[in-house]
Design a protein around this motif. Structure first.
Motif, PDB file in Angstrom:
ATOM      1  N   LYS A 186     -43.689  25.545  -1.545  1.00 44.04           N
ATOM      2  CA  LYS A 186     -42.883  24.813  -0.562  1.00 44.04           C
ATOM      3  C   LYS A 186     -41.658  25.604  -0.118  1.00 44.04           C
ATOM      4  CE  LYS A 186     -43.523  21.004   0.555  1.00 44.04           C
ATOM      5  NZ  LYS A 186     -44.258  20.459   1.717  1.00 44.04           N
ATOM      6  N   LEU A 187     -41.326  26.657  -0.853  1.00 43.59           N
ATOM      7  CA  LEU A 187     -40.191  27.503  -0.479  1.00 43.59           C
ATOM      8  C   LEU A 187     -40.603  28.590   0.517  1.00 43.59           C
ATOM      9  CD1 LEU A 187     -38.575  28.123  -3.995  1.00 43.59           C
ATOM     10  CD2 LEU A 187     -37.971  26.349  -2.335  1.00 43.59           C
ATOM     11  N   LYS A 207     -34.384  25.275  -5.292  1.00 45.33           N
ATOM     12  CA  LYS A 207     -33.687  26.080  -4.286  1.00 45.33           C
ATOM     13  C   LYS A 207     -32.307  26.500  -4.789  1.00 45.33           C
ATOM     14  CE  LYS A 207     -35.841  24.029  -0.162  1.00 45.33           C
ATOM     15  NZ  LYS A 207     -35.597  23.185   1.032  1.00 45.33           N
ATOM     16  N   GLU A 208     -31.621  25.538  -5.399  1.00 46.11           N
ATOM     17  CA  GLU A 208     -30.277  25.820  -5.920  1.00 46.11           C
ATOM     18  C   GLU A 208     -30.335  26.818  -7.068  1.00 46.11           C
ATOM     19  OE1 GLU A 208     -26.546  23.365  -7.957  1.00 46.11           O
ATOM     20  OE2 GLU A 208     -28.107  22.272  -6.864  1.00 46.11           O
ATOM     21  N   THR A 233     -38.793  15.557  -3.973  1.00 50.62           N
ATOM     22  CA  THR A 233     -37.824  16.279  -3.155  1.00 50.62           C
ATOM     23  C   THR A 233     -36.654  16.782  -3.996  1.00 50.62           C
ATOM     24  OG1 THR A 233     -38.376  14.892  -1.254  1.00 50.62           O
ATOM     25  CG2 THR A 233     -36.320  16.139  -1.126  1.00 50.62           C
ATOM     26  N   GLU A 234     -36.239  15.974  -4.955  1.00 53.95           N
ATOM     27  CA  GLU A 234     -35.108  16.354  -5.813  1.00 53.95           C
ATOM     28  C   GLU A 234     -35.444  17.604  -6.633  1.00 53.95           C
ATOM     29  OE1 GLU A 234     -32.602  14.408  -9.510  1.00 53.95           O
ATOM     30  OE2 GLU A 234     -33.352  13.075  -7.921  1.00 53.95           O
ATOM     31  N   LYS A 235     -36.680  17.693  -7.129  1.00 54.52           N
ATOM     32  CA  LYS A 235     -37.094  18.872  -7.899  1.00 54.52           C
ATOM     33  C   LYS A 235     -37.074  20.122  -7.022  1.00 54.52           C
ATOM     34  CE  LYS A 235     -40.092  16.471 -11.212  1.00 54.52           C
ATOM     35  NZ  LYS A 235     -41.479  16.340 -11.731  1.00 54.52           N
ATOM     36  N   LEU A 236     -37.500  19.964  -5.775  1.00 53.07           N
ATOM     37  CA  LEU A 236     -37.526  21.093  -4.848  1.00 53.07           C
ATOM     38  C   LEU A 236     -36.111  21.565  -4.528  1.00 53.07           C
ATOM     39  CD1 LEU A 236     -39.514  22.853  -3.301  1.00 53.07           C
ATOM     40  CD2 LEU A 236     -39.354  21.250  -1.385  1.00 53.07           C
ATOM     41  N   ASP A 237     -35.217  20.615  -4.302  1.00 48.99           N
ATOM     42  CA  ASP A 237     -33.815  20.962  -4.024  1.00 48.99           C
ATOM     43  C   ASP A 237     -33.188  21.662  -5.218  1.00 48.99           C
ATOM     44  OD1 ASP A 237     -33.990  19.855  -1.513  1.00 48.99           O
ATOM     45  OD2 ASP A 237     -33.159  17.916  -2.095  1.00 48.99           O
ATOM     46  N   SER A 238     -33.532  21.191  -6.407  1.00 54.07           N
ATOM     47  CA  SER A 238     -33.000  21.798  -7.622  1.00 54.07           C
ATOM     48  C   SER A 238     -33.488  23.234  -7.772  1.00 54.07           C
ATOM     49  CB  SER A 238     -33.409  20.968  -8.839  1.00 54.07           C
ATOM     50  OG  SER A 238     -33.018  21.595 -10.034  1.00 54.07           O
ATOM     51  N   TYR A 274     -44.294  24.060  -6.622  1.00 52.72           N
ATOM     52  CA  TYR A 274     -43.035  23.895  -5.895  1.00 52.72           C
ATOM     53  C   TYR A 274     -42.625  25.170  -5.164  1.00 52.72           C
ATOM     54  CZ  TYR A 274     -42.744  19.637  -8.646  1.00 52.72           C
ATOM     55  OH  TYR A 274     -43.029  18.422  -9.212  1.00 52.72           O
ATOM     56  N   SER A 318     -30.220  30.314   2.923  1.00 52.10           N
ATOM     57  CA  SER A 318     -30.914  29.346   3.777  1.00 52.10           C
ATOM     58  C   SER A 318     -31.332  29.933   5.118  1.00 52.10           C
ATOM     59  CB  SER A 318     -30.027  28.117   4.003  1.00 52.10           C
ATOM     60  OG  SER A 318     -28.797  28.493   4.610  1.00 52.10           O
TER      61      SER A 318
END
Length: 375
Positions: free
Chosen positions: A270-271, A188-189, A181-186, A267, A195
């Motif tokens: 997932k976006l 996105k950022e 999840t952290e990789k995905l959030d990174s 990844y 959003s």
């Protein structure tokens, strides 16, 4: 023969990252306990997938094909087959097949030819229509990755429909763990995505055959009509400069994200809210199967194997080729429509598990290998 593993040599161009190479990789890794697999590439360099096979202690070698008909290459393949005592030569794509068949004449080695896709536009070669039936006589089995590909072999290559079996590509289901999840959030950022935007995306080389231009024009028009959409293009290739020029011309640089080539693009799936595949021609798209494995709704053009994988309004949406209005209409039908998206998503995942998971493909080929050696 029954007391030892059947020795199979896969003949291909190379082991770069692509659909054909992915099939070979999945097939070898999925059946290496049953068969003794080897890979012989007729071109170099070997490519990234070769390392994965070498790490699994799979014997892989490369030759250097010269322009024109290379007699020396033919002799090298024949010598390799005899030295390694190959039971089955599995040839992937037309050129490896033509060399492989000729190399096996007079030997006990059985030949399989798999057609992984067609050039666009397709064409008839008089020379091939004469030669191919003769090559087929020395070939134990021919497989095609879709019914559309099979029909092309019949129409353009003068091969008998009775000898061609359709085996759809199969892949391992893409998986995500909670720790990712952290990789995905990174990600996105990093991409600085809005959003609130509806995210459409594709993963494909930048080649004219993929028709990225239609996606870009559709996104420009949809945003001008009041929808908030972002398009993510994962990939690289010869058409990159033309695509960037079109994006600038339409003044939608803030609505199109070009990520460049990504060695592990999972990844990005997932976006996406929706996966797009707008090609002029397709066999069995591996990225489409990956999208389905994650339950992503897909919009695809009605070409090649696409409509065999996506059933319109069941597990995705099928639109006419090169029709921007149809693409816009399909995107609008899914925009903020959670019920339809969920229905397509559930059906896509179900169909993937039924028809396109790697084990299904591996079992079909395993049966062929055993039948032609023991039959």
């Amino acid at each position: 023969m029954s007391d030892k593993k059947i020795k199979i040599c896969h003949v291909t161009y190379d082991m770069r990252i692509g659909g054909t190479e992915q099939v070979i990789l999945n097939l070898i890794l999925g059946t290496k306990d049953q068969f003794n697999h080897q890979v012989l590439c007729i071109e170099s360099p070997l490519g990234p997938f070769a390392k994965k096979l070498i790490d699994e202690e799979i014997n892989i070698q490369s030759l250097t094909r010269k322009p024109g008909f290379d007699i020396q290459l033919l002799q090298q393949i024949r010598q390799y087959i005899m030295n390694e005592e190959i039971d089955i030569l599995h040839c992937h794509q037309y050129t490896p097949w033509s060399y492989g068949v000729l190399a096996c004449i007079g030997l006990k080695t059985k030949v399989i030819f798999t057609e992984h896709g067609r050039f666009y536009p397709d064409s008839i070669s008089f020379k091939r229509k004469i030669i191919n039936p003769l090559l087929s006589l020395v070939t134990a089995k021919i497989t095609a990755i879709s019914h559309a590909t099979k029909e092309a072999l019949i129409t353009y290559e003068n091969l008998s429909k009775e000898k061609i079996e359709v085996i759809y590509n199969g892949i391992e289901k893409l998986k995500f763990h909670n720790t990712e999840t952290e990789k995905l959030d990174s990600l996105k950022e990093k991409l600085d995505l809005n959003s609130n935007d509806f995210i459409l995306g594709t993963i494909a080389r930048f080649d004219p055959i993929k028709n990225h231009e239609m996606m870009i024009r559709s996104i420009a028009e949809l945003n001008s009509e009041g929808l908030s959409c972002t398009l993510i293009l994962v990939g690289d290739g010869e058409n990159k400069q033309q695509l960037e020029s079109l994006i600038d011309q339409l003044n939608i640089r803030e609505k199109v994200v070009m990520t460049g080539y990504q060695p592990n693009p999972k990844y990005y799936f997932k976006l996406f809210d929706v996966f797009l595949l707008t090609s002029f021609s397709e066999g069995t798209s591996m990225t489409l199967l990956e999208a389905m494995s994650l339950g992503l709704p897909s919009i695809v053009t009605d070409v090649g194997g696409n409509p065999e994988i996506i059933t319109h309004n069941k597990n995705g949406i099928v639109i006419p080729s090169n029709n921007t209005d149809s693409l816009k209409k399909a995107i609008r039908s899914l925009y903020d429509n959670t019920r339809i998206k969920c229905q397509l998503s559930s059906n896509a995942m179900d169909d993937f598990n039924k028809f396109f998971i790697a084990n299904k493909m591996n079992q079909r080929y395993s049966n062929i290998y055993k039948d032609i050696v023991n039959g």
